[in-house]
Design a protein around this motif. Structure first.
Motif, mmCIF file in Angstrom:
data_model
loop_
_atom_site.group_PDB
_atom_site.id
_atom_site.type_symbol
_atom_site.label_atom_id
_atom_site.label_comp_id
_atom_site.label_asym_id
_atom_site.label_seq_id
_atom_site.Cartn_x
_atom_site.Cartn_y
_atom_site.Cartn_z
ATOM 1 N N LEU B 37 -2.077 -1.983 -2.810
ATOM 2 C CA LEU B 37 -2.422 -2.412 -1.448
ATOM 3 C C LEU B 37 -3.678 -3.262 -1.461
ATOM 4 C CD1 LEU B 37 -0.669 -1.233 0.834
ATOM 5 C CD2 LEU B 37 -2.740 -0.196 1.714
ATOM 6 N N VAL B 38 -4.658 -2.849 -2.279
ATOM 7 C CA VAL B 38 -5.904 -3.617 -2.355
ATOM 8 C C VAL B 38 -5.611 -5.023 -2.860
ATOM 9 C CG1 VAL B 38 -8.095 -3.794 -3.587
ATOM 10 C CG2 VAL B 38 -7.372 -1.612 -2.681
ATOM 11 N N LEU B 39 -4.799 -5.098 -3.928
ATOM 12 C CA LEU B 39 -4.457 -6.411 -4.487
ATOM 13 C C LEU B 39 -3.737 -7.261 -3.453
ATOM 14 C CD1 LEU B 39 -3.214 -5.714 -8.100
ATOM 15 C CD2 LEU B 39 -5.125 -7.135 -7.439
ATOM 16 N N GLU B 40 -2.813 -6.609 -2.734
ATOM 17 C CA GLU B 40 -2.017 -7.347 -1.758
ATOM 18 C C GLU B 40 -2.892 -7.870 -0.623
ATOM 19 O OE1 GLU B 40 -0.442 -6.918 1.335
ATOM 20 O OE2 GLU B 40 1.415 -8.069 1.070
ATOM 21 N N SER B 41 -3.867 -7.063 -0.174
ATOM 22 C CA SER B 41 -4.707 -7.562 0.917
ATOM 23 C C SER B 41 -5.648 -8.649 0.446
ATOM 24 C CB SER B 41 -5.486 -6.456 1.627
ATOM 25 O OG SER B 41 -5.580 -5.331 0.849
ATOM 26 N N MET B 42 -6.070 -8.595 -0.831
ATOM 27 C CA MET B 42 -6.872 -9.694 -1.357
ATOM 28 C C MET B 42 -6.060 -10.976 -1.328
ATOM 29 S SD MET B 42 -8.640 -7.797 -4.559
ATOM 30 C CE MET B 42 -9.401 -9.159 -5.335
#
Lengths: 145, 161
Positions: B37-42
């Motif tokens: 999720l963190v990667l996707e929001s970045m």
């Protein structure tokens, strides 16, 4: 004309990769010992060559040959050593060894997020590309000469 | 134009850094999802910015399909120096974008090795697509799947309210 085998070492002496194509006689010692022996020998030869050189050294140790095979050596500024044993008919192959470093090792291992540096290379892609590259070399023939 | 290698190395480190912080040796699926999720929001925030900066002519992007084509051509070329290999749609809001040799995966393997790790390296790009779409006015959900490296497919489902 043929290629017998290939070793790839890093600057700490870890053997990153080894493949063989035509090797009729084994060393008689376990592979770990063999890699250490090879690395130790290269280390000693390099310092010997630079000490005893009567002129300023340019590229350093390049190759040695016996009556049956020739060992070619290439080292990068980062300490990666590419060692290839071929038969006697093969001339200087520094550019081949450099290609193995830049287009195979750097592209497929250094740039691979899942390949930790400093360990034996697990990537199948590297293994198969290296194999097909060596087999495509003009001095490699399927029949050991 | 900058060397593409810089982005690749940075992306590799982003993924490695997130996974390096796994405290327990056996991370539950929750932790994995957090990281993805963190990667996707970045990727989403980068995509939002790229969406503002990239499009040259506004008139060309009238229809939804045009926006998707823009993603496949201009966005992919700007970020990955190549175009998407195929775009399919059911004309009802679902699009499948296929890349047969995705640059972030192409150095890893050619086949089945590393297939389980591949999703980590696709999360950022999913967000990138979602962000660019959102700036261009399309709310969507983007997922990615890998059958055999280095080919992968991104599925975009447009959310119509």
């Amino acid at each position: 004309m043929t290629v017998h085998n290939l070793y790839l070492f890093d600057r700490n002496g870890v053997c990153l990769h080894y493949s063989e194509w035509h090797r009729k006689k084994q060393a008689g010692i376990p592979k770990e010992e063999e890699f250490k022996l090879m690395y130790g020998m290269l280390f000693s030869i390099r310092s010997f060559v630079s000490k005893m050189s009567p002129l300023d050294m340019k590229d350093g140790f390049l190759s040695f040959q016996t009556s049956r095979y020739k060992l070619h050596y290439y080292e990068t500024p980062t300490g990666i050593k590419v060692v290839m044993n071929t038969d006697l008919g093969v001339g200087p192959i520094r550019d081949v060894l450099h290609h193995i470093y830049s287009s195979l090792y750097v592209e497929l291992v250094v740039k691979n997020p899942l390949c930790p540096l400093g360990q034996t290379v697990q990537s199948e892609l590297f293994r198969s590309r290296l194999d097909s590259y060596v087999r495509s070399l003009p001095f490699f023939s399927a029949r050991a000469g | 134009m900058v060397d593409a290698v810089l982005f690749e190395f940075l992306h590799t480190e982003m993924v490695a850094e997130l996974w390096a912080h796994e405290a327990d040796p056996d991370p539950g699926p929750g932790e994995q999802k957090m990281n993805l999720l963190v990667l996707e929001s970045m990727g989403f925030r980068v995509g939002q910015a790229l969406g503002e900066r990239l499009p040259r002519e506004t008139l060309a992007l009238r229809e939804e399909l045009d926006v998707l084509k823009f993603l496949c051509k201009d966005l992919w070329v700007a970020v990955f120096q190549k175009q998407m290999d195929s775009l399919r749609t059911n004309h009802q809001g679902t699009y499948v974008l296929q890349d047969s040799s995705f640059p972030l995966l192409v150095r890893m393997a050619s086949g089945l090795q590393y297939v389980e790790e591949a999703p980590k390296f696709l999360a950022f790009t999913c967000g990138l697509l979602r962000g660019t779409l959102s700036t261009l006015g399309i709310k969507s959900l983007v997922t990615a799947s890998v059958a055999a490296l280095p080919a992968c497919r991104f599925q975009v489902v447009v959310q119509r309210s």
